[in-house]
Design an enzyme around this catalytic site. Structure first.
Site, PDB file in Angstrom:
ATOM      1  N   ARG A   8       0.968  -1.105  -0.230  1.00  0.00           N
ATOM      2  CA  ARG A   8      -0.124  -0.195  -0.124  1.00  0.00           C
ATOM      3  C   ARG A   8       0.842   1.297  -0.012  1.00  0.00           C
ATOM      4  NH1 ARG A   8      -4.018   2.232   4.810  1.00  0.00           N
ATOM      5  NH2 ARG A   8      -4.850   3.712   3.523  1.00  0.00           N
ATOM      6  N   HIS A   9       0.497   2.430  -0.545  1.00  0.00           N
ATOM      7  CA  HIS A   9       1.391   3.685  -0.630  1.00  0.00           C
ATOM      8  C   HIS A   9       1.413   4.036   0.724  1.00  0.00           C
ATOM      9  CE1 HIS A   9      -2.223   5.854   0.303  1.00  0.00           C
ATOM     10  NE2 HIS A   9      -3.122   5.200  -0.359  1.00  0.00           N
ATOM     11  N   GLY A  10       2.227   5.012   0.536  1.00  0.00           N
ATOM     12  CA  GLY A  10       2.864   5.669   1.909  1.00  0.00           C
ATOM     13  C   GLY A  10       1.723   6.476   2.326  1.00  0.00           C
ATOM     14  N   THR A  21     -10.419   9.429   0.348  1.00  0.00           N
ATOM     15  CA  THR A  21      -9.705   9.810  -0.668  1.00  0.00           C
ATOM     16  C   THR A  21      -9.961   9.242  -1.929  1.00  0.00           C
ATOM     17  OG1 THR A  21      -7.681   9.875   0.576  1.00  0.00           O
ATOM     18  CG2 THR A  21      -7.334   9.941  -1.674  1.00  0.00           C
ATOM     19  N   GLY A  22     -10.269   8.046  -2.194  1.00  0.00           N
ATOM     20  CA  GLY A  22     -10.836   7.332  -3.451  1.00  0.00           C
ATOM     21  C   GLY A  22      -9.766   7.627  -4.463  1.00  0.00           C
ATOM     22  N   ARG A  60       0.120   8.870  -5.423  1.00  0.00           N
ATOM     23  CA  ARG A  60       0.546   8.457  -4.035  1.00  0.00           C
ATOM     24  C   ARG A  60       0.904   7.289  -4.195  1.00  0.00           C
ATOM     25  NH1 ARG A  60      -5.160   8.741  -4.287  1.00  0.00           N
ATOM     26  NH2 ARG A  60      -6.377   7.181  -3.383  1.00  0.00           N
ATOM     27  N   GLU A  87      -7.598   3.066  -6.417  1.00  0.00           N
ATOM     28  CA  GLU A  87      -8.362   2.800  -4.935  1.00  0.00           C
ATOM     29  C   GLU A  87      -9.977   2.924  -5.348  1.00  0.00           C
ATOM     30  OE1 GLU A  87      -8.735   1.741  -2.280  1.00  0.00           O
ATOM     31  OE2 GLU A  87      -8.144   3.132  -0.604  1.00  0.00           O
ATOM     32  N   ARG A 114     -16.914   1.975   4.472  1.00  0.00           N
ATOM     33  CA  ARG A 114     -15.346   1.840   4.287  1.00  0.00           C
ATOM     34  C   ARG A 114     -15.074   0.457   3.908  1.00  0.00           C
ATOM     35  NH1 ARG A 114     -12.000   2.857   8.990  1.00  0.00           N
ATOM     36  NH2 ARG A 114     -10.336   3.185   7.516  1.00  0.00           N
ATOM     37  N   ARG A 115     -15.528  -0.373   4.736  1.00  0.00           N
ATOM     38  CA  ARG A 115     -15.150  -1.685   4.790  1.00  0.00           C
ATOM     39  C   ARG A 115     -15.975  -3.008   4.508  1.00  0.00           C
ATOM     40  NH1 ARG A 115     -11.047   0.436   4.472  1.00  0.00           N
ATOM     41  NH2 ARG A 115      -9.300   0.861   5.767  1.00  0.00           N
ATOM     42  N   HIS A 182      -3.476   0.461  -3.293  1.00  0.00           N
ATOM     43  CA  HIS A 182      -3.970   1.169  -2.374  1.00  0.00           C
ATOM     44  C   HIS A 182      -4.914   0.117  -1.430  1.00  0.00           C
ATOM     45  CE1 HIS A 182      -3.986   4.738  -4.810  1.00  0.00           C
ATOM     46  NE2 HIS A 182      -3.819   3.804  -5.865  1.00  0.00           N
TER      47      HIS A 182
END
Length: 251
Positions: A8-10, A21-22, A60, A87, A114-115, A182
């Site tokens: 995953r990105h920083g 963000t998406g 990102r 993402e 979110r999940r 992402h």
């Protein structure tokens, strides 16, 4: 032993501000760059030599990949970018603060957005400036395939053709592949690889810039998976991600 590393990105600017963000193209923070560099150093210390890398169209992820490859001294390897690794599209939630949204709608509703597996946030309108149909980077993508919002299920449906037809088959001739993307796009891949149920996927939270290694035998059967790094530190990072969508105490 063949390996695919998912990363995953920083930390991004909107991760720091706890915003959804998406597909919004938000840059890395200084901390995010440091995390990406640390991931590259950790991969180098563990002897990884990648044949090819894949990432999304979002900076990102692209910058995280560039930092990691630089620390690995593997800037030269082929890199393929695709919108399919973007993402999850958070629709009308994009840009909103997660804690403030939880205070308005409740922790459970935000957790679902979110999940959860098959519930999508409210979609962007066709004339919303955030609609991906207005972005030049997606001009080659049929409009019908560009999301205005997505559930995790829809995100996986977008990713899996690329995973099954492009990335995973390359493991037949390559020994090591790196995929930098992402939180939700990688959760979709992990769900597929580990056969995680629709109900249990809600509990999987990926920390930023921690390499997740998947090992396969010569017949491409998954034989092992593990995070690189200190297990206690990684556990705390996962808990922090899980808590991003909760109301503040007393709110």
């Amino acid at each position: 032993m063949k390996k695919i590393v998912l990363l995953r990105h920083g930390e991004s600017a909107w991760n720091k501000e706890n915003r959804f963000t998406g597909w919004t193209d938000v840059d890395l923070t200084e901390k995010g760059i440091a995390e990406a560099n640390k991931a590259g150093e950790l991969l180098k210390e563990n002897g990884f030599n990648f044949d090819k890398a894949y990432t999304s169209y979002l900076k990102r992820a692209v910058k995280t990949l560039n930092c990691a490859l630089d620390k690995l001294d593997q800037d030269w390897i082929p890199v393929e970018k695709t919108w399919r690794l973007n993402e999850k599209h958070y629709g009308a939630l994009q840009g909103l603060n997660k804690t403030e949204t939880a205070a308005q709608y409740g922790d459970e509703r935000v957790l679902v957005w979110r999940r959860s597996y098959d519930v999508a946030p409210h979609a962007l309108s066709e004339d919303d400036s955030r609609n991906p149909r207005f972005e030049v980077r997606y001009k080659e993508v049929p409009d019908a395939e560009l999301p205005r919002t997505e559930s995790l299920k829809e995100t996986i449906d977008r990713i899996m053709p690329y995973w099954k037809c492009i990335i995973f088959p390359n493991l037949k001739t390559a020994d090591q592949l790196l995929v930098v993307a992402h939180g939700n796009s990688l959760r979709g891949i992990i769900k597929h690889l580990k056969h995680i149920s629709d109900e249990d996927i809600v509990n999987l939270n990926l920390p930023t810039a921690v390499p997740y290694v998947f090992e396969f035998d010569d017949d491409l059967n998954l034989v092992n998976d593990y995070f690189l790094g200190d297990p206690e530190e990684i556990k705390k990072l996962m808990e922090a991600v899980a808590n991003q969508g909760k109301r503040e105490v007393g709110s």
